[in-house]
Write an enzyme that holds these catalytic residues in place. Sequence first.
Site, PDB file in Angstrom:
ATOM      1  CG  PHE A  68      -0.353   0.427   2.517  1.00 11.12           C
ATOM      2  CD1 PHE A  68      -0.536   1.710   2.996  1.00 11.12           C
ATOM      3  CD2 PHE A  68       0.383  -0.459   3.296  1.00 11.12           C
ATOM      4  CE1 PHE A  68      -0.001   2.119   4.204  1.00 11.12           C
ATOM      5  CE2 PHE A  68       0.918  -0.065   4.516  1.00 11.12           C
ATOM      6  CZ  PHE A  68       0.725   1.225   4.973  1.00 11.12           C
ATOM      7  CE  LYS A  69       4.078   1.180   5.269  1.00 11.50           C
ATOM      8  NZ  LYS A  69       5.043   0.853   6.313  1.00 11.50           N
ATOM      9  CG  ASP A  70       4.353   0.480  -4.163  1.00 11.06           C
ATOM     10  OD1 ASP A  70       5.519   0.850  -3.949  1.00 11.06           O
ATOM     11  OD2 ASP A  70       4.033  -0.709  -4.347  1.00 11.06           O
ATOM     12  CB  THR A  87       8.286   2.335   4.763  1.00 11.86           C
ATOM     13  OG1 THR A  87       6.989   2.457   5.343  1.00 11.86           O
ATOM     14  CG2 THR A  87       8.830   3.728   4.496  1.00 11.86           C
TER      15      THR A  87
END
Length: 520
Positions: free
Chosen positions: A112-114, A154
Amino acid sequence: MKYRSTRGQSSGLSFEDTVLTGLAPDGGLFIPHEIPTLPENFLSEWANLSFQELAVKILSLFIDSSEIPTEDLEKLIEKSYSTFRHPEVAPIHKIRERLYILELFHGPTFAFKDVALQFLGNLFEYFLERKNRNLKEGEEPHFITVVGATSGDTGSAAIYGLRGKKNVSVFILHPRGRVSPIQEAQMTTVLDKNVHNFAVEGTFDDCQDIVKALFSEPEFKKEYRLGAINSINWARILAQIVYYFYSYFSLLRDLKISPNSEEAKTVKVQFSVPTGNFGDILAGYYAYRMGLPIDNLLIATNSNDILYRFYETGSYEKQEGDQGGVKETLSPAMDILISSNFERLLWYLSRECEVADSSSSSADQDAGDIIFKWMKELKENGRMSVKPESLAKFKEVFTSRMVNDDDTIDTIKQYYQPSDEATSPYILDPHTAVGIHACESVKSQFSDHYTVSLSTAHPAKFSEAVEKALLGTNNFTFESVLPKEFIGLLEKERRCIHIKENTAEAVKRVLVEQLKKDLQ
């Protein structure tokens, strides 16, 4: 729109300065001076926008066009999400009646951090190019040294967002032996000259403390122009707000309900969010405060449950009896003792419930003073507490549940081989399983709600948990869920520096040495 520190010593910053500064000089986190309200007709006008179009609308409320012209913002957003494998960027997937998965793993590193870090990487590049266009003869070019800590996702997302960027050097600290093999390989097999990985002895919290220590040294920060990519950087939170709106509209489309109809007003929505550092669910809080119809935000923790214990008691504290250690779990990205982003939420609680007079002109500063006192207490005594009124205010928006490893494994099994025909088979990564189990545990309390549970990573990133749950089940093989991008990844050449002494001084020495090589 201007930005201030949660601890009260910095205010009036532009969006550009907020992004490039990362952590405030007083150790606080930046928040907007005010939370913008949504246009009166947003439900009808935004309902059918693409993810990219919706991002432009939402981000424009926080970024003045005088700082980033709308045309430039559109290009930045288009560039950021052109790397995603799914045309919707963040699609929802129905797995049973009233339960949907929000798939946030379609970016380049399958996490999701993309969503935020592809955008942040392009922001850094945009601001630096603009600064360097205006250089006078003889002036040195502007650059930024990005320093971040990671519990797994991350780091790889930051590296993929910043690799090869001109005038950007990136240094990622991860706890040695405490990230999954795929996560470690994703980071350390990127051999671009501007990318550096440090494997630090200790935990994620040790890595995060080192990063904060480096940012708290004004001269070092200024000389090497440190920039943050952890969710302490406001741009990370801002980008994540978008998928709460997008999934809400996607849900209504799936239900075939017009968003501005009377029927839509009866649709109750909760989001279940597997939570470690609190950044992902904080974005949902901002969406709620802006006016998105969210009825509940469910904080799903693993055994590192400081947030769940705050929900239960109003005290934010390290676990009694802890040896200063984080518990290792099957959901390692959430193995965090202190959730840095919680400070932002605490500022709003202190502003509304703790200051003597919330209507006074000094209320914002008073809230900053309270946060400064609380964070000092947390650092010195390992705990701080809020008033009952603050906890009650917190519970108006949030609920919380803790999920252990056994429950995580059971949930992965149950959704891979569901016992009822109404549930679709689905392979959950362990973090997503934490979120799903949490919403199952509050099902009776929210039986009339639709739940959107955030899926934060592709299951292939966490082979240990998925294989433990599914190996030998229905002829499952891990290779069946392995994306082609991961095949052979573990055998690729790597570059990583082992930092045996987990101190800021040790990291600083190696960082400066590597940075001098970058700038030659």
